[in-house]
Design a protein around this motif. Structure first.
Motif, mmCIF file in Angstrom:
data_model
loop_
_atom_site.group_PDB
_atom_site.id
_atom_site.type_symbol
_atom_site.label_atom_id
_atom_site.label_comp_id
_atom_site.label_asym_id
_atom_site.label_seq_id
_atom_site.Cartn_x
_atom_site.Cartn_y
_atom_site.Cartn_z
ATOM 1 N N ASN A 96 0.800 -1.224 0.000
ATOM 2 C CA ASN A 96 0.000 0.000 0.000
ATOM 3 C C ASN A 96 0.834 1.277 0.000
ATOM 4 O OD1 ASN A 96 -2.650 -1.170 0.066
ATOM 5 N ND2 ASN A 96 -2.271 -1.759 2.185
ATOM 6 N N PHE A 97 2.165 1.152 0.071
ATOM 7 C CA PHE A 97 3.032 2.326 0.131
ATOM 8 C C PHE A 97 4.178 2.186 -0.867
ATOM 9 C CE2 PHE A 97 1.057 1.942 4.280
ATOM 10 C CZ PHE A 97 0.717 3.254 4.602
ATOM 11 N N ASP A 98 4.513 3.277 -1.539
ATOM 12 C CA ASP A 98 5.767 3.490 -2.263
ATOM 13 C C ASP A 98 5.922 2.717 -3.569
ATOM 14 O OD1 ASP A 98 6.540 5.151 -0.183
ATOM 15 O OD2 ASP A 98 7.660 3.577 0.845
ATOM 16 N N SER A 99 5.745 1.402 -3.569
ATOM 17 C CA SER A 99 6.239 0.558 -4.657
ATOM 18 C C SER A 99 5.170 -0.386 -5.197
ATOM 19 C CB SER A 99 7.434 -0.268 -4.166
ATOM 20 O OG SER A 99 7.030 -1.128 -3.125
ATOM 21 N N GLN A 100 5.532 -1.068 -6.271
ATOM 22 C CA GLN A 100 4.687 -2.140 -6.796
ATOM 23 C C GLN A 100 5.053 -3.493 -6.188
ATOM 24 O OE1 GLN A 100 5.801 -1.060 -10.901
ATOM 25 N NE2 GLN A 100 3.625 -0.921 -11.364
ATOM 26 N N LEU A 101 6.270 -3.587 -5.656
ATOM 27 C CA LEU A 101 6.742 -4.833 -5.062
ATOM 28 C C LEU A 101 7.862 -4.498 -4.081
ATOM 29 C CD1 LEU A 101 6.464 -8.110 -5.668
ATOM 30 C CD2 LEU A 101 8.739 -7.759 -6.616
ATOM 31 N N ASP A 102 7.776 -5.032 -2.888
ATOM 32 C CA ASP A 102 8.880 -4.940 -1.931
ATOM 33 C C ASP A 102 9.555 -6.296 -1.811
ATOM 34 O OD1 ASP A 102 8.244 -2.327 -1.437
ATOM 35 O OD2 ASP A 102 7.594 -2.632 0.634
ATOM 36 N N VAL A 103 10.880 -6.290 -1.782
ATOM 37 C CA VAL A 103 11.656 -7.506 -1.541
ATOM 38 C C VAL A 103 12.553 -7.235 -0.330
ATOM 39 C CG1 VAL A 103 13.328 -9.152 -2.462
ATOM 40 C CG2 VAL A 103 11.627 -8.123 -3.981
ATOM 41 N N ILE A 104 12.383 -8.017 0.727
ATOM 42 C CA ILE A 104 13.201 -7.878 1.927
ATOM 43 C C ILE A 104 14.133 -9.077 2.005
ATOM 44 C CG2 ILE A 104 13.221 -7.658 4.426
ATOM 45 C CD1 ILE A 104 10.439 -6.441 4.267
ATOM 46 N N GLU A 105 15.421 -8.828 1.937
ATOM 47 C CA GLU A 105 16.433 -9.885 2.020
ATOM 48 C C GLU A 105 16.754 -10.159 3.486
ATOM 49 O OE1 GLU A 105 20.797 -10.774 0.094
ATOM 50 O OE2 GLU A 105 20.399 -8.796 0.948
ATOM 51 N N LEU A 106 16.735 -11.448 3.884
ATOM 52 C CA LEU A 106 17.070 -11.856 5.233
ATOM 53 C C LEU A 106 18.380 -12.639 5.211
ATOM 54 C CD1 LEU A 106 13.783 -11.801 5.043
ATOM 55 C CD2 LEU A 106 13.889 -13.142 7.140
ATOM 56 N N VAL A 107 19.363 -12.161 5.958
ATOM 57 C CA VAL A 107 20.653 -12.837 6.087
ATOM 58 C C VAL A 107 20.932 -13.011 7.573
ATOM 59 C CG1 VAL A 107 23.128 -12.713 5.618
ATOM 60 C CG2 VAL A 107 21.490 -11.846 3.943
ATOM 61 N N PRO A 108 21.307 -14.206 8.052
ATOM 62 C CA PRO A 108 21.586 -14.393 9.468
ATOM 63 C C PRO A 108 22.588 -13.367 9.992
ATOM 64 C CG PRO A 108 21.508 -16.507 8.369
ATOM 65 C CD PRO A 108 21.419 -15.463 7.289
ATOM 66 N N ALA A 109 22.328 -12.845 11.190
ATOM 67 C CA ALA A 109 23.122 -11.752 11.724
ATOM 68 C C ALA A 109 24.502 -12.193 12.198
ATOM 69 C CB ALA A 109 22.374 -11.068 12.866
ATOM 70 N N GLY A 110 24.679 -13.507 12.470
ATOM 71 C CA GLY A 110 25.944 -13.999 12.999
ATOM 72 C C GLY A 110 27.130 -13.576 12.213
#
Length: 206
Positions: A192-206
C-alpha cells in the motif's frame, strides 16, 4: 502489541540445529492462512507474479546495475526447499521495485536493519526491529518452498503495531522463499506504500 511481539520473538525456544547454523522453530507452522487473510490480501497473493512482471522491468530501467548485482534475489521463480527461516536474528535489506505513483522512484534500497524470526505461542513470527517502515506478523507454511506472511506495517516513531485486518492500509501480505544457502527473501506484492513490489532480504546476523 509491538512490545509483546518483540518479547515473544526475543524469547523463542530453540530446538535442533539447522544446516545454516541457526536453530529451527520448535513447533510445526500453521497452514490455514486462507482462513485468516483478508480478501484484498488473498488477491495480492494470487497475483504475486503480476506484481513481479510490473515492477521488475521498471526497477531494471531505473537501476539495472543494482538488479544485476542482486542476482537470484530478484529472480521471481528462484525458490529452494526449506523456506521457513530458522529462528534467530537477521539483517534485513528492503528493496522497493516499481513505483506506487509516478512521482516516486522505480527502484530504492534501504539500509540494512535488525530483524528477527521467533515464536508467538505455537506460531512462527517475523518482525523488522528498526527503520521507518517495520513489517511484523505471522508466518504460515504453504509448501516446503514457500511460507506465507500476514502482518501489519508500523511507521516512524509508533510504538505499537495494529492487529492484522484492523486497518487495510496497514495490512501486509507476502511470502518467504529461500533463494540461496543462508539467504531468504520476503516478497510483498502490491504493497500500500511506495512501490509495486517490496523484496526484503534476510541474512543471518551472525
Amino acid at each position: 502489541m509491538r512490545h509483546a511481539l518483540l518479547t515473544l520473538v526475543a524469547g523463542f525456544a530453540l530446538a535442533g540445529c539447522a544446516r545454516d547454523g541457526l536453530s529451527l522453530v520448535e513447533t510445526a507452522p500453521e497452514t490455514r492462512w486462507r482462513a485468516v487473510a483478508t480478501e484484498p490480501d488473498r488477491e495480492r497473493l494470487r497475483d504475486w507474479r503480476k506484481a513481479w512482471v510490473a515492477a521488475l522491468p521498471a526497477a531494471r530501467a531505473a537501476d539495472n546495475g543494482a538488479i544485476a548485482r542482486g542476482g537470484a534475489l530478484f529472480e521471481p521463480d528462484r525458490a529452494l526447499a526449506s523456506a521457513m527461516p530458522p529462528a534467530g536474528d537477521y539483517r534485513c535489506r528492503t528493496f522497493k521495485l516499481g513505483a506506487y505513483r509516478p512521482d516516486l522512484q522505480a527502484f530504492a534500497e534501504r539500509p540494512p536493519v535488525r530483524c528477527r524470526v521467533g515464536r508467538d505461542g505455537e506460531m512462527p513470527v517475523f518482525a523488522v526491529l528498526e527503520g521507518e517502515q517495520r513489517p511484523s506478523g505471522t508466518l504460515y507454511a504453504e509448501t516446503d518452498a514457500r511460507v506465507i506472511f500476514l502482518g501489519t506495517l508500523e511507521l516512524g516513531d509508533e510504538r505499537k503495531a495494529l492487529p492484522y485486518s484492523l486497518d487495510r492500509k496497514r495490512d501486509m501480505a507476502g511470502y518467504i522463499e529461500r533463494f540461496a544457502i543462508g539467504r531468504w527473501r520476503l516478497v510483498l506484492p502490491s504493497p500500500n506504500f511506495d512501490s509495486q513490489l517490496d523484496v526484503i532480504e534476510l541474512v543471518p546476523a551472525g
